[in-house]
Write an enzyme that holds these catalytic residues in place. Structure first.
Site, PDB file in Angstrom:
ATOM      1  N   LYS A  13       0.844  -1.207   0.000  1.00 39.51           N
ATOM      2  CA  LYS A  13       0.000   0.000   0.000  1.00 39.51           C
ATOM      3  C   LYS A  13       0.880   1.258   0.000  1.00 39.51           C
ATOM      4  O   LYS A  13       0.718   2.145  -0.821  1.00 39.51           O
ATOM      5  CB  LYS A  13      -0.925   0.021   1.231  1.00 39.51           C
ATOM      6  CG  LYS A  13      -1.844  -1.191   1.339  1.00 39.51           C
ATOM      7  CD  LYS A  13      -2.788  -1.114   2.529  1.00 39.51           C
ATOM      8  CE  LYS A  13      -2.120  -1.181   3.887  1.00 39.51           C
ATOM      9  NZ  LYS A  13      -1.414  -2.446   4.191  1.00 39.51           N
ATOM     10  N   ARG A  88     -10.337   0.416   8.292  1.00 37.55           N
ATOM     11  CA  ARG A  88      -9.875  -0.939   8.587  1.00 37.55           C
ATOM     12  C   ARG A  88     -10.942  -1.755   9.297  1.00 37.55           C
ATOM     13  O   ARG A  88     -10.707  -2.909   9.634  1.00 37.55           O
ATOM     14  CB  ARG A  88      -8.674  -0.857   9.512  1.00 37.55           C
ATOM     15  CG  ARG A  88      -7.353  -1.128   8.822  1.00 37.55           C
ATOM     16  CD  ARG A  88      -6.288  -0.641   9.781  1.00 37.55           C
ATOM     17  NE  ARG A  88      -5.091  -1.386   9.663  1.00 37.55           N
ATOM     18  CZ  ARG A  88      -3.974  -0.858   9.167  1.00 37.55           C
ATOM     19  NH1 ARG A  88      -3.939   0.358   8.723  1.00 37.55           N
ATOM     20  NH2 ARG A  88      -2.889  -1.589   9.137  1.00 37.55           N
ATOM     21  N   ARG A 123      11.774  -5.520   5.475  1.00 35.07           N
ATOM     22  CA  ARG A 123      11.521  -4.107   5.140  1.00 35.07           C
ATOM     23  C   ARG A 123      12.458  -3.190   5.937  1.00 35.07           C
ATOM     24  O   ARG A 123      12.733  -3.423   7.109  1.00 35.07           O
ATOM     25  CB  ARG A 123      10.072  -3.740   5.462  1.00 35.07           C
ATOM     26  CG  ARG A 123       9.814  -2.247   5.306  1.00 35.07           C
ATOM     27  CD  ARG A 123       8.353  -1.874   5.268  1.00 35.07           C
ATOM     28  NE  ARG A 123       7.633  -2.301   6.457  1.00 35.07           N
ATOM     29  CZ  ARG A 123       6.321  -2.188   6.585  1.00 35.07           C
ATOM     30  NH1 ARG A 123       5.603  -1.686   5.603  1.00 35.07           N
ATOM     31  NH2 ARG A 123       5.729  -2.599   7.679  1.00 35.07           N
ATOM     32  N   ARG A 154      10.986  -1.167  11.259  1.00 31.38           N
ATOM     33  CA  ARG A 154       9.830  -0.743  12.045  1.00 31.38           C
ATOM     34  C   ARG A 154       9.681  -1.646  13.261  1.00 31.38           C
ATOM     35  O   ARG A 154       9.880  -2.845  13.167  1.00 31.38           O
ATOM     36  CB  ARG A 154       8.561  -0.816  11.164  1.00 31.38           C
ATOM     37  CG  ARG A 154       7.963   0.534  10.894  1.00 31.38           C
ATOM     38  CD  ARG A 154       6.902   0.479   9.847  1.00 31.38           C
ATOM     39  NE  ARG A 154       5.707  -0.259  10.239  1.00 31.38           N
ATOM     40  CZ  ARG A 154       4.606  -0.313   9.502  1.00 31.38           C
ATOM     41  NH1 ARG A 154       4.547   0.331   8.343  1.00 31.38           N
ATOM     42  NH2 ARG A 154       3.559  -0.995   9.904  1.00 31.38           N
ATOM     43  N   ARG A 165      -0.596  -8.984  13.372  1.00 29.85           N
ATOM     44  CA  ARG A 165      -1.196  -8.013  12.441  1.00 29.85           C
ATOM     45  C   ARG A 165      -1.979  -8.729  11.338  1.00 29.85           C
ATOM     46  O   ARG A 165      -3.053  -8.287  10.922  1.00 29.85           O
ATOM     47  CB  ARG A 165      -0.108  -7.125  11.828  1.00 29.85           C
ATOM     48  CG  ARG A 165       0.423  -6.100  12.829  1.00 29.85           C
ATOM     49  CD  ARG A 165       1.787  -5.569  12.449  1.00 29.85           C
ATOM     50  NE  ARG A 165       1.838  -4.922  11.166  1.00 29.85           N
ATOM     51  CZ  ARG A 165       2.956  -4.786  10.440  1.00 29.85           C
ATOM     52  NH1 ARG A 165       4.115  -5.251  10.888  1.00 29.85           N
ATOM     53  NH2 ARG A 165       2.918  -4.183   9.289  1.00 29.85           N
TER      54      ARG A 165
HETATM   55  P1  AP5 Z   1       4.821  -1.613   2.041  1.00 31.49           P
HETATM   56  O1  AP5 Z   1       4.477  -0.825   0.830  1.00 31.49           O
HETATM   57  O2  AP5 Z   1       5.529  -0.914   3.141  1.00 31.49           O
HETATM   58  O3  AP5 Z   1       3.514  -2.388   2.589  1.00 31.49           O
HETATM   59  P2  AP5 Z   1       2.182  -1.832   3.246  1.00 31.49           P
HETATM   60  O4  AP5 Z   1       1.018  -2.462   2.571  1.00 31.49           O
HETATM   61  O5  AP5 Z   1       2.205  -0.338   3.328  1.00 31.49           O
HETATM   62  O6  AP5 Z   1       2.308  -2.505   4.686  1.00 31.49           O
HETATM   63  P3  AP5 Z   1       2.246  -1.915   6.147  1.00 31.49           P
HETATM   64  O7  AP5 Z   1       3.018  -2.831   7.032  1.00 31.49           O
HETATM   65  O8  AP5 Z   1       2.596  -0.457   6.171  1.00 31.49           O
HETATM   66  O9  AP5 Z   1       0.719  -2.072   6.435  1.00 31.49           O
HETATM   67  P4  AP5 Z   1       0.052  -2.149   7.781  1.00 31.49           P
HETATM   68  O10 AP5 Z   1      -1.326  -2.043   7.339  1.00 31.49           O
HETATM   69  O11 AP5 Z   1       0.371  -3.293   8.646  1.00 31.49           O
HETATM   70  O12 AP5 Z   1       0.715  -0.913   8.599  1.00 31.49           O
HETATM   71  P5  AP5 Z   1       0.238   0.576   8.849  1.00 31.49           P
HETATM   72  O13 AP5 Z   1       1.435   1.416   8.919  1.00 31.49           O
HETATM   73  O14 AP5 Z   1      -0.864   0.942   7.942  1.00 31.49           O
HETATM   74  O15 AP5 Z   1       5.712  -2.883   1.553  1.00 31.49           O
HETATM   75  C1  AP5 Z   1       6.185  -3.844   2.484  1.00 31.49           C
HETATM   76  C2  AP5 Z   1       7.546  -4.406   2.009  1.00 31.49           C
HETATM   77  O16 AP5 Z   1       7.351  -5.107   0.775  1.00 31.49           O
HETATM   78  C3  AP5 Z   1       8.627  -3.342   1.719  1.00 31.49           C
HETATM   79  O17 AP5 Z   1       9.882  -3.849   2.082  1.00 31.49           O
HETATM   80  C4  AP5 Z   1       8.545  -3.148   0.198  1.00 31.49           C
HETATM   81  O18 AP5 Z   1       9.793  -2.738  -0.350  1.00 31.49           O
HETATM   82  C5  AP5 Z   1       8.165  -4.557  -0.273  1.00 31.49           C
HETATM   83  N1  AP5 Z   1       7.315  -4.555  -1.470  1.00 31.49           N
HETATM   84  C6  AP5 Z   1       6.240  -3.721  -1.722  1.00 31.49           C
HETATM   85  N2  AP5 Z   1       5.678  -4.038  -2.919  1.00 31.49           N
HETATM   86  C7  AP5 Z   1       6.403  -5.093  -3.421  1.00 31.49           C
HETATM   87  C8  AP5 Z   1       6.297  -5.869  -4.623  1.00 31.49           C
HETATM   88  N3  AP5 Z   1       5.319  -5.624  -5.533  1.00 31.49           N
HETATM   89  N4  AP5 Z   1       7.176  -6.882  -4.808  1.00 31.49           N
HETATM   90  C9  AP5 Z   1       8.145  -7.135  -3.875  1.00 31.49           C
HETATM   91  N5  AP5 Z   1       8.309  -6.424  -2.723  1.00 31.49           N
HETATM   92  C10 AP5 Z   1       7.440  -5.421  -2.501  1.00 31.49           C
HETATM   93  O19 AP5 Z   1      -0.387   0.436  10.326  1.00 31.49           O
HETATM   94  C11 AP5 Z   1       0.440   0.180  11.448  1.00 31.49           C
HETATM   95  C12 AP5 Z   1      -0.395   0.089  12.714  1.00 31.49           C
HETATM   96  O20 AP5 Z   1      -1.085   1.339  12.938  1.00 31.49           O
HETATM   97  C13 AP5 Z   1      -1.509  -0.960  12.738  1.00 31.49           C
HETATM   98  O21 AP5 Z   1      -1.024  -2.240  13.103  1.00 31.49           O
HETATM   99  C14 AP5 Z   1      -2.447  -0.365  13.795  1.00 31.49           C
HETATM  100  O22 AP5 Z   1      -1.948  -0.586  15.094  1.00 31.49           O
HETATM  101  C15 AP5 Z   1      -2.362   1.123  13.503  1.00 31.49           C
HETATM  102  N6  AP5 Z   1      -3.381   1.576  12.539  1.00 31.49           N
HETATM  103  C16 AP5 Z   1      -3.145   2.152  11.317  1.00 31.49           C
HETATM  104  N7  AP5 Z   1      -4.293   2.436  10.703  1.00 31.49           N
HETATM  105  C17 AP5 Z   1      -5.290   2.051  11.533  1.00 31.49           C
HETATM  106  C18 AP5 Z   1      -6.722   2.064  11.440  1.00 31.49           C
HETATM  107  N8  AP5 Z   1      -7.346   2.536  10.364  1.00 31.49           N
HETATM  108  N9  AP5 Z   1      -7.429   1.554  12.482  1.00 31.49           N
HETATM  109  C19 AP5 Z   1      -6.815   1.088  13.594  1.00 31.49           C
HETATM  110  N10 AP5 Z   1      -5.471   1.032  13.737  1.00 31.49           N
HETATM  111  C20 AP5 Z   1      -4.711   1.509  12.717  1.00 31.49           C
HETATM  112 MG    MG Z   2       2.320   1.073   4.888  1.00 31.91          MG
END
Ligand code: AP5
Ligand code: MG
Length: 210
Positions: A13, A88, A123, A154, A165
């Site tokens: 994402k 979410r 990552r 992270r 997660r």
């Molecule tokens: P990356 O692009 O970083 O993946 P992502 O989908 O953004 O994953 P996140 O871990 O950020 O999602 P998340 O939903 O767990 O965390 P968030 O920060 O939103 O890519 C990942 C890796 O893969 C990288 O190394 C990249 O280089 C590689 N990659 C990407 N695309 C690729 C491809 N096509 N091929 C190969 N490699 C690839 O949330 C964190 C925390 O915040 C949650 O756990 C929760 O506690 C809280 N939170 C956030 N939003 C909410 C909400 N709406 N409600 C409640 N709690 C929330």
């Molecule tokens: Mg992300």
């Protein structure tokens, strides 16, 4: 253009959102980034959120909804938004409709769990330009290839927290695919391809709806 990116942790994402948001001239709003920023600054929202992020659990709906509602009041959101990681839960999806109208399209990026664990354990995030990288594509795993600043892992990218997660995603967030499919706004993209191919597919699927 009002867009939502949906998908499990590690689906890509964040990797895709910046360029797609720039393509449509809307702000990229990542609730995860907002929480990490708030935690770093020690704000009241950060203090409320920290334990949930550390555990890989969802921050309570009322805290997230209040933070997003405030952000969407920004002048930069008049033309639309790209929300990454929100909504979410079904509760959050309903709140979004009350705050600013339903999204025009919800891009659901799919990747199988096994591949996600490898992506997240490898990552690295840049402390300078905030870019996202993977150790398999880095010459030096500690230095940003784009700006030279230090790369860090992270806190929630440890294997036990990643598993928590993923379980939360399957239980609480994946029902949103049904929710948006019923509304006719869901577009599913295969996130298992190269980042460039995923981006092309996202733009193609969005253009085909315009
Ligand atoms: P990356 O692009 O970083 O993946 P992502 O989908 O953004 O994953 P996140 O871990 O950020 O999602 P998340 O939903 O767990 O965390 P968030 O920060 O939103 O890519 C990942 C890796 O893969 C990288 O190394 C990249 O280089 C590689 N990659 C990407 N695309 C690729 C491809 N096509 N091929 C190969 N490699 C690839 O949330 C964190 C925390 O915040 C949650 O756990 C929760 O506690 C809280 N939170 C956030 N939003 C909410 C909400 N709406 N409600 C409640 N709690 C929330
Ligand atoms: Mg992300």
């Amino acid at each position: 253009m009002k867009l939502v990116f949906l998908g499990p942790p590690g689906a890509g994402k964040g990797t895709q959102a910046g360029k797609v948001a720039a393509h449509y001239g809307v702000p990229h709003i990542s609730t995860g980034d907002m929480f990490r920023d708030a935690i770093g600054k020690g704000t009241p929202t950060g203090l409320k959120a920290k334990a949930f992020l550390d555990a890989g659990a969802l921050v309570p709906d009322e805290v997230v909804i209040e933070m997003v509602a405030e952000r969407l009041k920004g002048a930069d959101c008049r033309k639309g938004y790209l929300l990454d990681g929100f909504p979410r839960t079904v509760e959050q999806a309903k709140a979004l409709e009350d705050i600013i109208k339903a999204p025009d399209a919800v891009v659901n990026i799919t990747v199988d769990d096994e591949r996600l664990i490898g992506r997240l354990t490898g990552r690295r995030m840049c402390t300078g330009c905030k870019g996202t990288y993977h150790i398999t594509r880095l010459k030096d795993p500690g230095v940003c290839p784009d700006c030279g600043a230090a790369l860090i892992q992270r806190e929630d990218d440890r294997e036990e927290t990643i598993k928590a997660r993923l379980a939360v995603y399957h239980q609480k967030t994946s029902p949103l695919t049904r929710y948006y499919a019923d509304k006719g706004t869901l577009c599913t993209v295969d996130g298992g391809q190269t980042p460039e191919a995923v981006r092309e597919q996202i733009i193609a699927v969005l253009e085909s709806r315009a």
